[in-house]
Design a protein around this motif. Sequence first.
Motif, mmCIF file in Angstrom:
data_model
loop_
_atom_site.group_PDB
_atom_site.id
_atom_site.type_symbol
_atom_site.label_atom_id
_atom_site.label_comp_id
_atom_site.label_asym_id
_atom_site.label_seq_id
_atom_site.Cartn_x
_atom_site.Cartn_y
_atom_site.Cartn_z
ATOM 1 N N PRO A 186 8.547 -2.566 5.179
ATOM 2 C CA PRO A 186 7.505 -3.363 5.848
ATOM 3 C C PRO A 186 7.117 -4.608 5.052
ATOM 4 O O PRO A 186 6.840 -5.655 5.632
ATOM 5 C CB PRO A 186 6.314 -2.405 5.965
ATOM 6 N N ALA A 187 7.117 -4.482 3.719
ATOM 7 C CA ALA A 187 6.774 -5.645 2.898
ATOM 8 C C ALA A 187 7.833 -6.734 3.032
ATOM 9 O O ALA A 187 7.503 -7.920 3.132
ATOM 10 C CB ALA A 187 6.609 -5.231 1.438
ATOM 11 N N ALA A 188 9.090 -6.354 3.069
ATOM 12 C CA ALA A 188 10.161 -7.343 3.226
ATOM 13 C C ALA A 188 10.093 -8.000 4.605
ATOM 14 O O ALA A 188 10.249 -9.220 4.731
ATOM 15 C CB ALA A 188 11.519 -6.671 3.015
ATOM 16 N N PHE A 189 9.843 -7.189 5.644
ATOM 17 C CA PHE A 189 9.705 -7.737 6.988
ATOM 18 C C PHE A 189 8.500 -8.680 7.042
ATOM 19 O O PHE A 189 8.563 -9.754 7.640
ATOM 20 C CB PHE A 189 9.529 -6.602 8.002
ATOM 21 N N GLY A 190 7.407 -8.293 6.396
ATOM 22 C CA GLY A 190 6.212 -9.137 6.348
ATOM 23 C C GLY A 190 6.469 -10.450 5.632
ATOM 24 O O GLY A 190 5.979 -11.503 6.051
ATOM 25 N N GLY A 213 0.820 -1.213 0.000
ATOM 26 C CA GLY A 213 0.000 0.000 0.000
ATOM 27 C C GLY A 213 0.855 1.264 0.000
ATOM 28 O O GLY A 213 0.542 2.232 -0.715
ATOM 29 N N LEU A 214 1.925 1.283 0.780
ATOM 30 C CA LEU A 214 2.824 2.441 0.796
ATOM 31 C C LEU A 214 3.531 2.629 -0.545
ATOM 32 O O LEU A 214 3.687 3.759 -1.017
ATOM 33 C CB LEU A 214 3.848 2.299 1.922
ATOM 34 N N ILE A 215 3.970 1.531 -1.130
ATOM 35 C CA ILE A 215 4.611 1.632 -2.450
ATOM 36 C C ILE A 215 3.632 2.206 -3.464
ATOM 37 O O ILE A 215 3.972 3.103 -4.243
ATOM 38 C CB ILE A 215 5.148 0.260 -2.908
ATOM 39 N N ARG A 260 15.460 4.967 -5.369
ATOM 40 C CA ARG A 260 15.831 4.640 -4.001
ATOM 41 C C ARG A 260 14.689 4.915 -3.025
ATOM 42 O O ARG A 260 14.707 4.446 -1.895
ATOM 43 C CB ARG A 260 17.072 5.398 -3.577
ATOM 44 N N ALA A 261 13.710 5.661 -3.449
ATOM 45 C CA ALA A 261 12.566 5.964 -2.584
ATOM 46 C C ALA A 261 11.716 4.726 -2.335
ATOM 47 O O ALA A 261 10.876 4.724 -1.448
ATOM 48 C CB ALA A 261 11.719 7.060 -3.209
ATOM 49 N N VAL A 262 11.944 3.688 -3.087
ATOM 50 C CA VAL A 262 11.188 2.454 -2.914
ATOM 51 C C VAL A 262 11.628 1.715 -1.657
ATOM 52 O O VAL A 262 10.841 0.996 -1.040
ATOM 53 C CB VAL A 262 11.361 1.543 -4.158
ATOM 54 N N ILE A 263 12.848 1.906 -1.235
ATOM 55 C CA ILE A 263 13.409 1.134 -0.115
ATOM 56 C C ILE A 263 12.617 1.352 1.165
ATOM 57 O O ILE A 263 12.286 0.392 1.873
ATOM 58 C CB ILE A 263 14.890 1.490 0.087
ATOM 59 N N LEU A 264 12.282 2.589 1.483
ATOM 60 C CA LEU A 264 11.582 2.869 2.728
ATOM 61 C C LEU A 264 10.201 2.206 2.780
ATOM 62 O O LEU A 264 9.903 1.502 3.743
ATOM 63 C CB LEU A 264 11.473 4.378 2.958
ATOM 64 N N PRO A 265 9.341 2.373 1.767
ATOM 65 C CA PRO A 265 8.050 1.683 1.861
ATOM 66 C C PRO A 265 8.132 0.181 1.622
ATOM 67 O O PRO A 265 7.243 -0.568 2.017
ATOM 68 C CB PRO A 265 7.198 2.351 0.786
#
Length: 134
Positions: free
Chosen positions: A105-109, A79-81, A97-102
């Motif tokens: 959570p998806a990677a952690f999930g 959703g953030l992406i 590089r702005a993709v890394i922050l949102p």
Amino acid sequence: MTSADDDSRRERMLDSVCRRVMWGDRHEDILQSLAAKGLTDDEAARILGEAQRERIRTIRAVYWPRIWWGLLFIAVGVGLIWLIWTLTEGYTVWSSRAVILPAAPAAFGLWKLCGGLVGVLTAGSRTGSIAEID
């Protein structure tokens, strides 16, 4: 013995066997102790089977919340992406590089989801005490 006495005795044995199975005692030792208490092989196997099913249910109950949390974090990350993609009109304002922050959570999930799935799928083959499940 009356039926109530038999039921009470069976419940006590099932409780005792469940505790031993939860602590990870060997099945052979449990069957041997049940045979020493006068149970037939079929009765002992049936009680041990019930205790083993309870152990598997207990282990899976630990891992199911991890699956749900993983799915939730993946949904938040996606959703953030999508939100940032929409607001920046395809990342034209920011670099990729702005993709890394949102995406964090998806990677952690995804990590939580995979760990939960492995736990649920391998619940029957786990050994040792269930108290040692992280």
